[in-house]
Scaffold this active site. Structure first.
Site, mmCIF file in Angstrom:
data_model
loop_
_atom_site.group_PDB
_atom_site.id
_atom_site.type_symbol
_atom_site.label_atom_id
_atom_site.label_comp_id
_atom_site.label_asym_id
_atom_site.label_seq_id
_atom_site.Cartn_x
_atom_site.Cartn_y
_atom_site.Cartn_z
ATOM 1 N N GLY A 87 0.827 -1.206 0.000
ATOM 2 C CA GLY A 87 0.000 0.000 0.000
ATOM 3 C C GLY A 87 0.856 1.249 0.000
ATOM 4 O O GLY A 87 2.048 1.199 0.329
ATOM 5 N N GLN B 128 3.107 9.868 1.271
ATOM 6 C CA GLN B 128 4.414 9.211 1.192
ATOM 7 C C GLN B 128 5.208 9.610 -0.046
ATOM 8 O O GLN B 128 6.398 9.314 -0.148
ATOM 9 C CB GLN B 128 4.259 7.688 1.229
ATOM 10 C CG GLN B 128 3.760 7.175 2.575
ATOM 11 C CD GLN B 128 3.628 5.674 2.555
ATOM 12 O OE1 GLN B 128 2.607 5.140 2.161
ATOM 13 N NE2 GLN B 128 4.685 4.981 2.955
ATOM 14 N N CYS C 42 6.498 -0.581 6.325
ATOM 15 C CA CYS C 42 6.007 0.605 5.620
ATOM 16 C C CYS C 42 7.099 1.066 4.663
ATOM 17 O O CYS C 42 8.278 1.066 5.041
ATOM 18 C CB CYS C 42 5.705 1.694 6.650
ATOM 19 S SG CYS C 42 5.201 3.268 5.940
ATOM 20 N N LEU C 43 6.727 1.447 3.458
ATOM 21 C CA LEU C 43 7.734 1.875 2.480
ATOM 22 C C LEU C 43 8.517 3.105 2.952
ATOM 23 O O LEU C 43 9.621 3.342 2.481
ATOM 24 C CB LEU C 43 7.078 2.163 1.121
ATOM 25 C CG LEU C 43 6.534 0.943 0.372
ATOM 26 C CD1 LEU C 43 5.936 1.363 -0.966
ATOM 27 C CD2 LEU C 43 7.612 -0.109 0.171
ATOM 28 N N HIS D 183 -3.654 0.847 7.954
ATOM 29 C CA HIS D 183 -2.309 1.430 7.890
ATOM 30 C C HIS D 183 -2.305 2.687 7.017
ATOM 31 O O HIS D 183 -1.751 3.718 7.403
ATOM 32 C CB HIS D 183 -1.339 0.371 7.334
ATOM 33 C CG HIS D 183 0.069 0.847 7.152
ATOM 34 N ND1 HIS D 183 1.125 0.380 7.911
ATOM 35 C CD2 HIS D 183 0.607 1.758 6.304
ATOM 36 C CE1 HIS D 183 2.242 0.999 7.525
ATOM 37 N NE2 HIS D 183 1.957 1.831 6.544
ATOM 38 N N GLU D 184 -2.936 2.587 5.854
ATOM 39 C CA GLU D 184 -2.909 3.720 4.920
ATOM 40 C C GLU D 184 -3.797 4.874 5.393
ATOM 41 O O GLU D 184 -3.448 6.040 5.221
ATOM 42 C CB GLU D 184 -3.308 3.273 3.507
ATOM 43 C CG GLU D 184 -2.435 2.173 2.894
ATOM 44 C CD GLU D 184 -0.937 2.435 2.958
ATOM 45 O OE1 GLU D 184 -0.531 3.610 2.934
ATOM 46 O OE2 GLU D 184 -0.174 1.467 3.054
ATOM 47 N N HIS E 230 -1.921 6.945 7.730
ATOM 48 C CA HIS E 230 -1.034 7.907 7.056
ATOM 49 C C HIS E 230 -1.776 9.213 6.748
ATOM 50 O O HIS E 230 -1.207 10.296 6.854
ATOM 51 C CB HIS E 230 -0.532 7.328 5.724
ATOM 52 C CG HIS E 230 0.708 6.494 5.836
ATOM 53 N ND1 HIS E 230 1.900 6.971 6.341
ATOM 54 C CD2 HIS E 230 0.945 5.208 5.482
ATOM 55 C CE1 HIS E 230 2.816 6.003 6.290
ATOM 56 N NE2 HIS E 230 2.261 4.917 5.778
HETATM 57 NI NI NI Z 1 3.070 3.078 5.369
#
Ligand code: NI
Length: 157
Positions: free
Chosen positions: A46, A51, A90-91, A132-133, A136
């Site tokens: 995701g 991000q 997480c990226l 999670h997203e 963000h």
């Molecule tokens: Ni993330």
């Protein structure tokens, strides 16, 4: 399409709240395509627009199943059910993994990239990814909620 630069741990933008999308125009479509391409490039499940430095309430998710990438604009979690301990990364935090508590199921509402308001009932990994997203979009990251003593550093290359 283009790969965008990922905003990483320590970047102040990751703690900012994203704004509602009001118009789905060509510029937003390009953003969505770039988000999908960037997520795929880094093998992410995701990605939220913040991000890549864009404070808009847009997330993309791909579980690499037959459903293809999901695009959720202005997502809202309506209901959650259960809670379990899951592994998460997480990226924006490359090589860091930890356990967090996430709902087992969620019901969420969102606008798709055609402008249609949709509802999704998700469980397990999809529910986790949505939570999670959406975090963000509120300026929250998984590192804020990891279970004590579970942080691991994993070298992926
Ligand atoms: Ni993330």
């Amino acid at each position: 399409m283009a790969i965008r630069n990922l905003r990483l741990e320590g970047d102040q933008i990751l703690s900012k709240k994203s704004r509602e999308v009001e118009i789905i125009d060509d510029k937003l479509q390009i953003l969505i395509d770039d988000m999908i391409e960037t997520m795929h490039k880094y093998n992410g499940v995701g990605l939220a627009a913040v991000q890549i430095g864009i404070l808009k309430r847009v997330i993309v998710i791909d579980l690499y199943d037959d459903k293809g990438p999901l695009v959720l604009i202005n997502p809202v979690i309506l209901k959650t059910k259960g809670e379990h301990e899951v592994d998460e990364g997480c990226l924006s935090f490359p090589n860091k993994f930890a356990k967090v508590l996430r709902p087992e199921e969620v019901v969420a509402e969102y606008t798709d990239r055609n402008g249609k308001r949709m509802k999704v009932k998700a469980k397990d990994l999809l529910a986790q990814a949505i939570c999670h997203e959406v975090d963000h979009l509120e300026g929250q990251v998984f590192m804020d909620k990891i279970l004590p003593g579970t942080l691991e550093y994993v070298d992926q290359d």
